[in-house]
Design a protein around this motif. Structure first.
Motif, PDB file in Angstrom:
ATOM      1  N   TYR A  67      -1.256  -6.188  -5.129  1.00 26.24           N
ATOM      2  CA  TYR A  67      -2.161  -5.109  -4.733  1.00 26.24           C
ATOM      3  C   TYR A  67      -2.324  -4.205  -5.944  1.00 26.24           C
ATOM      4  O   TYR A  67      -1.329  -3.765  -6.529  1.00 26.24           O
ATOM      5  CB  TYR A  67      -1.536  -4.337  -3.567  1.00 26.24           C
ATOM      6  N   VAL A  68      -3.566  -3.954  -6.352  1.00 27.63           N
ATOM      7  CA  VAL A  68      -3.815  -3.174  -7.565  1.00 27.63           C
ATOM      8  C   VAL A  68      -4.820  -2.062  -7.283  1.00 27.63           C
ATOM      9  O   VAL A  68      -5.901  -2.319  -6.752  1.00 27.63           O
ATOM     10  CB  VAL A  68      -4.341  -4.064  -8.714  1.00 27.63           C
ATOM     11  N   LEU A  69      -4.430  -0.843  -7.641  1.00 27.09           N
ATOM     12  CA  LEU A  69      -5.337   0.301  -7.597  1.00 27.09           C
ATOM     13  C   LEU A  69      -5.850   0.575  -9.000  1.00 27.09           C
ATOM     14  O   LEU A  69      -5.071   0.534  -9.965  1.00 27.09           O
ATOM     15  CB  LEU A  69      -4.611   1.563  -7.127  1.00 27.09           C
ATOM     16  N   ALA A 126       2.261   1.768  -3.500  1.00 23.49           N
ATOM     17  CA  ALA A 126       1.183   2.239  -4.380  1.00 23.49           C
ATOM     18  C   ALA A 126       0.883   3.710  -4.102  1.00 23.49           C
ATOM     19  O   ALA A 126       0.701   4.501  -5.034  1.00 23.49           O
ATOM     20  CB  ALA A 126      -0.073   1.392  -4.189  1.00 23.49           C
ATOM     21  N   GLN A 127       0.847   4.084  -2.823  1.00 22.39           N
ATOM     22  CA  GLN A 127       0.555   5.473  -2.445  1.00 22.39           C
ATOM     23  C   GLN A 127       1.656   6.419  -2.923  1.00 22.39           C
ATOM     24  O   GLN A 127       1.376   7.504  -3.430  1.00 22.39           O
ATOM     25  CB  GLN A 127       0.366   5.587  -0.929  1.00 22.39           C
ATOM     26  N   THR A 158      -9.746   6.939  -7.546  1.00 18.14           N
ATOM     27  CA  THR A 158      -8.994   5.693  -7.425  1.00 18.14           C
ATOM     28  C   THR A 158      -9.767   4.739  -6.524  1.00 18.14           C
ATOM     29  O   THR A 158     -10.538   5.165  -5.664  1.00 18.14           O
ATOM     30  CB  THR A 158      -7.596   5.925  -6.823  1.00 18.14           C
ATOM     31  N   VAL A 218       6.662  -2.498  -8.986  1.00 17.05           N
ATOM     32  CA  VAL A 218       5.578  -1.523  -9.104  1.00 17.05           C
ATOM     33  C   VAL A 218       5.397  -1.197 -10.577  1.00 17.05           C
ATOM     34  O   VAL A 218       6.381  -0.986 -11.297  1.00 17.05           O
ATOM     35  CB  VAL A 218       5.906  -0.223  -8.325  1.00 17.05           C
ATOM     36  N   ILE A 277      -2.351   0.987 -10.994  1.00 17.42           N
ATOM     37  CA  ILE A 277      -1.075   1.000 -10.283  1.00 17.42           C
ATOM     38  C   ILE A 277      -1.019  -0.348  -9.595  1.00 17.42           C
ATOM     39  O   ILE A 277      -1.879  -0.681  -8.776  1.00 17.42           O
ATOM     40  CB  ILE A 277      -0.991   2.141  -9.245  1.00 17.42           C
ATOM     41  N   SER A 278      -0.039  -1.151  -9.971  1.00 15.92           N
ATOM     42  CA  SER A 278       0.060  -2.511  -9.470  1.00 15.92           C
ATOM     43  C   SER A 278       1.349  -2.682  -8.675  1.00 15.92           C
ATOM     44  O   SER A 278       2.405  -2.204  -9.087  1.00 15.92           O
ATOM     45  CB  SER A 278       0.047  -3.487 -10.661  1.00 15.92           C
ATOM     46  N   VAL A 279       1.243  -3.368  -7.535  1.00 17.43           N
ATOM     47  CA  VAL A 279       2.406  -3.655  -6.703  1.00 17.43           C
ATOM     48  C   VAL A 279       2.394  -5.155  -6.425  1.00 17.43           C
ATOM     49  O   VAL A 279       1.371  -5.708  -6.015  1.00 17.43           O
ATOM     50  CB  VAL A 279       2.354  -2.870  -5.369  1.00 17.43           C
ATOM     51  N   GLN A 306       0.832  -1.203   0.000  1.00 17.20           N
ATOM     52  CA  GLN A 306       0.000   0.000   0.000  1.00 17.20           C
ATOM     53  C   GLN A 306       0.871   1.260   0.000  1.00 17.20           C
ATOM     54  O   GLN A 306       0.549   2.240  -0.665  1.00 17.20           O
ATOM     55  CB  GLN A 306      -0.944  -0.020   1.196  1.00 17.20           C
ATOM     56  N   THR A 327       3.569   6.029  -5.489  1.00 15.40           N
ATOM     57  CA  THR A 327       3.430   6.149  -6.942  1.00 15.40           C
ATOM     58  C   THR A 327       2.244   7.029  -7.287  1.00 15.40           C
ATOM     59  O   THR A 327       2.325   7.892  -8.167  1.00 15.40           O
ATOM     60  CB  THR A 327       3.301   4.751  -7.577  1.00 15.40           C
TER      61      THR A 327
END
Length: 126
Positions: free
Chosen positions: A49-51, A9-10, A25, A99, A111-113, A6, A12
């Motif tokens: 984890y994907v946003l 992702a944040q 988002t 990322v 946005i993928s991590v 997280q 980025t």
């Protein structure tokens, strides 16, 4: 592990925020997967984890440029170009994480991590 994903992702998202403005988002997915190779007594999993970012495909290039600039500034090892998919990505320095930022479909980006296979203290819920 979840908080590290997280956090990446944040970071980025904050780097591309000037480009995407107030685009909405949402968390698209968050999942654990057991690694295919196991060592007896060692729990090894990957985490993804994907946003979802509501930016249309036709506005995606400046977002990917901003993400790439962030990755370069932060010392990421960049992925080689991937012609089959509109995305940029890389690994932070000395990290088991990846990322990426790219086009999901005509109306959104991601946005993928993801983590490599890493030991965990117990089996997370999969």
């Amino acid at each position: 592990m979840v908080s590290k994903a997280q956090s990446l992702a944040q970071e980025t998202l904050e780097a591309v925020r000037p480009t995407i403005g107030s685009a909405t988002t949402s968390v698209d997915s968050s999942s654990w997967e057991k690694c295919s190779t196991e060592t007896p007594g060692v729990h090894r999993f990957t985490y993804d984890y994907v946003l979802k970012v509501d930016v249309p495909k036709n506005a995606s290039q400046p977002v990917m440029d901003a993400a790439k600039a962030h990755f370069v500034k932060a010392g990421y090892t960049l992925d080689p170009p991937y012609p089959k998919m509109a995305r940029v990505g890389g690994k932070p320095p000395k990290s088991e994480w990846w990322v990426g930022v790219g086009v999901e479909n005509e109306s959104s980006m991601f946005i993928s991590v993801s983590s490599d296979c890493v030991p965990t203290s117990s089996d997370p819920k999969v």
